[in-house]
Write a protein that holds these residues in place. Sequence first.
Motif, PDB file in Angstrom:
ATOM      1  N   LEU A 200       0.825  -1.210   0.000  1.00  0.00           N
ATOM      2  CA  LEU A 200       0.000   0.000   0.000  1.00  0.00           C
ATOM      3  C   LEU A 200       0.857   1.257   0.000  1.00  0.00           C
ATOM      4  CD1 LEU A 200      -2.871  -0.963   2.455  1.00  0.00           C
ATOM      5  CD2 LEU A 200      -2.988  -0.723  -0.031  1.00  0.00           C
ATOM      6  N   SER A 201       1.968   1.218   0.693  1.00  0.00           N
ATOM      7  CA  SER A 201       2.891   2.349   0.709  1.00  0.00           C
ATOM      8  C   SER A 201       3.454   2.608  -0.687  1.00  0.00           C
ATOM      9  CB  SER A 201       4.022   2.066   1.698  1.00  0.00           C
ATOM     10  OG  SER A 201       5.084   2.955   1.528  1.00  0.00           O
ATOM     11  N   LYS A 202       3.826   1.549  -1.370  1.00  0.00           N
ATOM     12  CA  LYS A 202       4.367   1.681  -2.733  1.00  0.00           C
ATOM     13  C   LYS A 202       3.304   2.209  -3.697  1.00  0.00           C
ATOM     14  CE  LYS A 202       8.523   0.444  -2.012  1.00  0.00           C
ATOM     15  NZ  LYS A 202       9.595   1.434  -2.141  1.00  0.00           N
ATOM     16  N   VAL A 203       2.078   1.741  -3.552  1.00  0.00           N
ATOM     17  CA  VAL A 203       0.987   2.207  -4.413  1.00  0.00           C
ATOM     18  C   VAL A 203       0.736   3.690  -4.168  1.00  0.00           C
ATOM     19  CG1 VAL A 203      -1.499   2.022  -4.855  1.00  0.00           C
ATOM     20  CG2 VAL A 203      -0.100  -0.043  -4.664  1.00  0.00           C
TER      21      VAL A 203
ATOM     22  N   ARG B 189       1.182   9.324  -5.903  1.00  0.00           N
ATOM     23  CA  ARG B 189       1.691  10.668  -5.631  1.00  0.00           C
ATOM     24  C   ARG B 189       2.637  11.098  -6.754  1.00  0.00           C
ATOM     25  NH1 ARG B 189       4.625  10.529  -0.512  1.00  0.00           N
ATOM     26  NH2 ARG B 189       2.605   9.919   0.271  1.00  0.00           N
ATOM     27  N   TYR B 190       3.479  10.166  -7.229  1.00  0.00           N
ATOM     28  CA  TYR B 190       4.391  10.441  -8.345  1.00  0.00           C
ATOM     29  C   TYR B 190       3.606  10.833  -9.597  1.00  0.00           C
ATOM     30  CZ  TYR B 190       7.181   9.238 -12.423  1.00  0.00           C
ATOM     31  OH  TYR B 190       7.788   9.264 -13.646  1.00  0.00           O
ATOM     32  N   ARG B 191       2.587  10.025  -9.959  1.00  0.00           N
ATOM     33  CA  ARG B 191       1.808  10.306 -11.163  1.00  0.00           C
ATOM     34  C   ARG B 191       1.075  11.637 -11.065  1.00  0.00           C
ATOM     35  NH1 ARG B 191       3.288   9.447 -15.253  1.00  0.00           N
ATOM     36  NH2 ARG B 191       1.252   9.945 -16.073  1.00  0.00           N
ATOM     37  N   GLU B 192       0.543  11.939  -9.882  1.00  0.00           N
ATOM     38  CA  GLU B 192      -0.174  13.204  -9.701  1.00  0.00           C
ATOM     39  C   GLU B 192       0.780  14.384  -9.879  1.00  0.00           C
ATOM     40  OE1 GLU B 192      -2.890  15.580  -6.416  1.00  0.00           O
ATOM     41  OE2 GLU B 192      -1.956  13.686  -5.881  1.00  0.00           O
TER      42      GLU B 192
ATOM     43  N   ILE C  56      11.848  15.408 -10.060  1.00  0.00           N
ATOM     44  CA  ILE C  56      11.153  16.134  -8.999  1.00  0.00           C
ATOM     45  C   ILE C  56       9.982  15.296  -8.483  1.00  0.00           C
ATOM     46  CG2 ILE C  56       9.686  18.138  -8.528  1.00  0.00           C
ATOM     47  CD1 ILE C  56      11.601  19.719 -10.394  1.00  0.00           C
ATOM     48  N   ALA C  57       9.256  14.678  -9.387  1.00  0.00           N
ATOM     49  CA  ALA C  57       8.116  13.848  -8.982  1.00  0.00           C
ATOM     50  C   ALA C  57       8.597  12.645  -8.172  1.00  0.00           C
ATOM     51  CB  ALA C  57       7.340  13.388 -10.215  1.00  0.00           C
ATOM     52  N   ARG C  58       9.713  12.058  -8.561  1.00  0.00           N
ATOM     53  CA  ARG C  58      10.248  10.917  -7.797  1.00  0.00           C
ATOM     54  C   ARG C  58      10.666  11.352  -6.394  1.00  0.00           C
ATOM     55  NH1 ARG C  58      10.767   6.477 -10.856  1.00  0.00           N
ATOM     56  NH2 ARG C  58      10.926   6.769 -13.092  1.00  0.00           N
ATOM     57  N   GLU C  59      11.305  12.494  -6.280  1.00  0.00           N
ATOM     58  CA  GLU C  59      11.700  13.000  -4.964  1.00  0.00           C
ATOM     59  C   GLU C  59      10.463  13.261  -4.109  1.00  0.00           C
ATOM     60  OE1 GLU C  59      14.203  16.435  -5.282  1.00  0.00           O
ATOM     61  OE2 GLU C  59      15.523  15.439  -6.726  1.00  0.00           O
ATOM     62  N   HIS C  60       9.446  13.862  -4.700  1.00  0.00           N
ATOM     63  CA  HIS C  60       8.219  14.168  -3.962  1.00  0.00           C
ATOM     64  C   HIS C  60       7.528  12.891  -3.496  1.00  0.00           C
ATOM     65  CE1 HIS C  60       3.862  15.223  -3.696  1.00  0.00           C
ATOM     66  NE2 HIS C  60       4.378  16.149  -2.909  1.00  0.00           N
ATOM     67  N   ALA C  61       7.490  11.882  -4.344  1.00  0.00           N
ATOM     68  CA  ALA C  61       6.820  10.621  -3.988  1.00  0.00           C
ATOM     69  C   ALA C  61       7.562   9.888  -2.880  1.00  0.00           C
ATOM     70  CB  ALA C  61       6.698   9.735  -5.217  1.00  0.00           C
ATOM     71  N   ALA C  62       8.877  10.040  -2.848  1.00  0.00           N
ATOM     72  CA  ALA C  62       9.677   9.344  -1.835  1.00  0.00           C
ATOM     73  C   ALA C  62       9.597  10.014  -0.478  1.00  0.00           C
ATOM     74  CB  ALA C  62      11.135   9.257  -2.290  1.00  0.00           C
ATOM     75  N   ALA C  63       9.202  11.275  -0.461  1.00  0.00           N
ATOM     76  CA  ALA C  63       9.167  12.018   0.812  1.00  0.00           C
ATOM     77  C   ALA C  63       8.010  11.616   1.694  1.00  0.00           C
ATOM     78  CB  ALA C  63       9.074  13.507   0.528  1.00  0.00           C
TER      79      ALA C  63
END
Length: 51
Positions: A7-10, A15-18, A44-51
């Motif tokens: 669920l965390s990965k999903v 969040r990345y796609r958004e 930037i999207a990858r960094e945001h999704a990982a945060a």
Amino acid sequence: MFVTYILSKVRNYLRYRETVRELSVLTDRELDDLGISRFQIDSIAREHAAA
């Protein structure tokens, strides 16, 4: 535990796609105002999704 991990990965992927979607609709001028180049959107999207 495994379900929580999945669920965390999903959530991270969503969040990345958004983030990619929202930044992609901006014009180059708007991105420049934010200090972002179009080629940086993915990272930037990858960094945001990982945060």
